[in-house]
Design a protein around this motif. Structure first.
Motif, mmCIF file in Angstrom:
data_model
loop_
_atom_site.group_PDB
_atom_site.id
_atom_site.type_symbol
_atom_site.label_atom_id
_atom_site.label_comp_id
_atom_site.label_asym_id
_atom_site.label_seq_id
_atom_site.Cartn_x
_atom_site.Cartn_y
_atom_site.Cartn_z
ATOM 1 N N VAL A 146 51.662 36.951 43.941
ATOM 2 C CA VAL A 146 50.355 36.795 44.587
ATOM 3 C C VAL A 146 49.457 37.995 44.296
ATOM 4 O O VAL A 146 48.278 37.843 43.960
ATOM 5 N N TYR A 147 49.999 39.207 44.410
ATOM 6 C CA TYR A 147 49.199 40.404 44.134
ATOM 7 C C TYR A 147 48.690 40.400 42.697
ATOM 8 O O TYR A 147 47.524 40.725 42.433
ATOM 9 N N GLY A 148 49.565 40.056 41.777
ATOM 10 C CA GLY A 148 49.148 40.016 40.376
ATOM 11 C C GLY A 148 48.105 38.955 40.106
ATOM 12 O O GLY A 148 47.115 39.199 39.407
ATOM 13 N N MET A 149 48.285 37.764 40.668
ATOM 14 C CA MET A 149 47.366 36.661 40.420
ATOM 15 C C MET A 149 45.988 36.925 41.022
ATOM 16 O O MET A 149 44.958 36.625 40.405
ATOM 17 N N ILE A 150 45.949 37.477 42.215
ATOM 18 C CA ILE A 150 44.657 37.755 42.854
ATOM 19 C C ILE A 150 43.875 38.793 42.048
ATOM 20 O O ILE A 150 42.680 38.625 41.775
ATOM 21 N N CYS A 151 44.553 39.858 41.633
ATOM 22 C CA CYS A 151 43.868 40.928 40.887
ATOM 23 C C CYS A 151 43.341 40.438 39.549
ATOM 24 O O CYS A 151 42.193 40.715 39.192
ATOM 25 N N ILE A 152 44.163 39.707 38.798
ATOM 26 C CA ILE A 152 43.726 39.275 37.476
ATOM 27 C C ILE A 152 42.635 38.216 37.582
ATOM 28 O O ILE A 152 41.702 38.190 36.770
ATOM 29 N N GLN A 153 42.710 37.343 38.583
ATOM 30 C CA GLN A 153 41.656 36.347 38.748
ATOM 31 C C GLN A 153 40.339 36.996 39.163
ATOM 32 O O GLN A 153 39.273 36.586 38.704
ATOM 33 N N LEU A 154 40.403 38.003 40.027
ATOM 34 C CA LEU A 154 39.190 38.723 40.400
ATOM 35 C C LEU A 154 38.543 39.341 39.169
ATOM 36 O O LEU A 154 37.316 39.273 38.986
ATOM 37 N N PHE A 155 39.353 39.933 38.313
ATOM 38 C CA PHE A 155 38.818 40.577 37.116
ATOM 39 C C PHE A 155 38.231 39.550 36.151
ATOM 40 O O PHE A 155 37.091 39.707 35.687
ATOM 41 N N LEU A 156 38.979 38.500 35.840
ATOM 42 C CA LEU A 156 38.547 37.547 34.821
ATOM 43 C C LEU A 156 37.330 36.733 35.256
ATOM 44 O O LEU A 156 36.402 36.515 34.463
ATOM 45 N N THR A 157 37.307 36.267 36.508
ATOM 46 C CA THR A 157 36.168 35.465 36.963
ATOM 47 C C THR A 157 34.895 36.308 37.073
ATOM 48 O O THR A 157 33.802 35.843 36.720
ATOM 49 N N THR A 158 35.044 37.555 37.530
ATOM 50 C CA THR A 158 33.880 38.435 37.613
ATOM 51 C C THR A 158 33.351 38.775 36.227
ATOM 52 O O THR A 158 32.133 38.753 35.990
ATOM 53 N N LEU A 159 34.241 39.071 35.303
ATOM 54 C CA LEU A 159 33.841 39.387 33.936
ATOM 55 C C LEU A 159 33.128 38.204 33.277
ATOM 56 O O LEU A 159 32.069 38.370 32.656
ATOM 57 N N THR A 160 33.678 37.018 33.435
ATOM 58 C CA THR A 160 33.085 35.827 32.822
ATOM 59 C C THR A 160 31.708 35.530 33.407
ATOM 60 O O THR A 160 30.751 35.234 32.676
ATOM 61 N N SER A 161 31.596 35.610 34.729
ATOM 62 C CA SER A 161 30.325 35.285 35.385
ATOM 63 C C SER A 161 29.229 36.296 35.059
ATOM 64 O O SER A 161 28.098 35.921 34.760
ATOM 65 N N THR A 162 29.576 37.583 35.119
ATOM 66 C CA THR A 162 28.555 38.608 34.879
ATOM 67 C C THR A 162 28.119 38.650 33.417
ATOM 68 O O THR A 162 26.955 38.964 33.127
ATOM 69 N N SER A 163 29.009 38.327 32.502
ATOM 70 C CA SER A 163 28.644 38.369 31.082
ATOM 71 C C SER A 163 27.603 37.310 30.722
ATOM 72 O O SER A 163 26.896 37.444 29.728
ATOM 73 N N GLY A 164 27.512 36.261 31.535
ATOM 74 C CA GLY A 164 26.518 35.223 31.271
ATOM 75 C C GLY A 164 25.344 35.246 32.231
ATOM 76 O O GLY A 164 24.462 34.387 32.156
ATOM 77 N N SER A 165 25.303 36.227 33.128
ATOM 78 C CA SER A 165 24.296 36.231 34.189
ATOM 79 C C SER A 165 22.884 36.496 33.680
ATOM 80 O O SER A 165 21.920 35.909 34.177
ATOM 81 N N ILE A 166 22.725 37.375 32.689
ATOM 82 C CA ILE A 166 21.384 37.694 32.197
ATOM 83 C C ILE A 166 20.771 36.501 31.478
ATOM 84 O O ILE A 166 19.604 36.143 31.711
ATOM 85 N N LYS A 167 21.561 35.867 30.635
ATOM 86 C CA LYS A 167 21.054 34.696 29.918
ATOM 87 C C LYS A 167 20.772 33.540 30.879
ATOM 88 O O LYS A 167 19.760 32.843 30.762
#
Length: 261
Positions: free
Chosen positions: A71-92
């Motif tokens: 659970v600790y591993g899954m929560i941390c990696i999902q927080l990182f990946l979803t935030t990275l994906t969303s922010t990388s497309g936010s300006i466009k």
């Protein structure tokens, strides 16, 4: 008689972030399931994978319950990946809003990242509730440190995402590079393993990854008997400060050119 409400720059900035935050919610969850799907999907994904791993191995992994380890591993990696994906497309995605003088690209990046952070807080709460009902022991020795590690992961993802968002404005193909680099992170960040499971001679190839440090340290903060090895709190914090400072410098230098393209 009409009154003009004077707002400070900070109040205007916060209002803009909140408006984009609400817009993000409406745009992502306009179907019948609504915002509940934002919680149900990651909860089910984390729960199923964690339960499968604990069922196969059973018992404990390095002195902590296997389910909790996952659970600790899954929560941390999902927080990182979803935030990275969303922010990388936010300006466009929100480029049309930048025609308004009060709206700047960084407000869009922060609003999108905040949405992902709030989403994961709700996911953590739901998972804790599920663990309570199925009688899985919940032990958090140092909750403040766990919170700090999660914020560090979030800041790293936000900063990296902003760098990709700026680069994407100049070179659209950068997004494909991001996707390619992002895929292996799920498997090399300690979600399914601990450095204790691997020979020391290959640690050097994994220790550059700050997410691995955050995951292992969060497990240690919850269970001091875990005994994490090969990870450094200092490295995690220095990496967070460096990438945050670097991304802000790049933003200051290039945001006007990025939105004009």
């Amino acid at each position: 008689m009409a009154f003009v409400k004077h707002r400070t720059i900070l109040q205007i900035w916060l209002d803009v972030i909140f408006a984009i935050f609400v817009r993000e919610i409406k745009s992502k969850f306009s179907d019948k399931l609504g915002i509940s799907w934002a919680v149900a999907q990651p909860v089910s994904f984390i729960f199923v994978l964690s339960y499968m791993r604990s069922s196969i191995e059973g018992g404990e992994t390095h002195s902590i319950p296997t389910f909790v380890f996952m659970v600790y591993g899954m929560i941390c990696i999902q927080l990182f990946l979803t935030t990275l994906t969303s922010t990388s497309g936010s300006i466009k995605k929100n480029k049309q809003l930048f025609s308004f003088r009060q709206v700047q690209p960084i407000a869009s990046v922060i609003a999108v990242a905040l949405f992902e952070l709030v989403n994961k807080v709700v996911v953590i709460s739901v998972l804790a509730l599920i663990m309570y009902f199925i009688k899985i022991e919940i032990s958090i020795y140092d909750p403040l440190r766990i919170l700090i590690y999660l914020i560090s992961i979030w800041l790293i993802a936000l900063s990296t995402g902003m760098l990709f968002a700026l680069a994407r404005a100049f070179i659209p193909e950068v997004d494909k590079v991001r996707t390619m680099l992002q895929r292996p992170l799920f498997f090399i960040s300690g979600v399914f393993f601990s450095l204790q499971d691997l020979p020391e001679n290959i640690w050097i190839y994994l220790q550059w990854n700050p997410v691995l440090h955050a995951i292992e340290l969060s497990r240690l903060a919850a269970y001091p008997i875990y005994g994490a090895v090969g990870v450094s709190e200092l490295y995690l914090f220095l990496f967070t400060l460096t990438i945050t400072f670097f991304s802000l410098c790049c933003y200051t230098l290039s945001w006007k050119q990025a939105i004009s393209r």
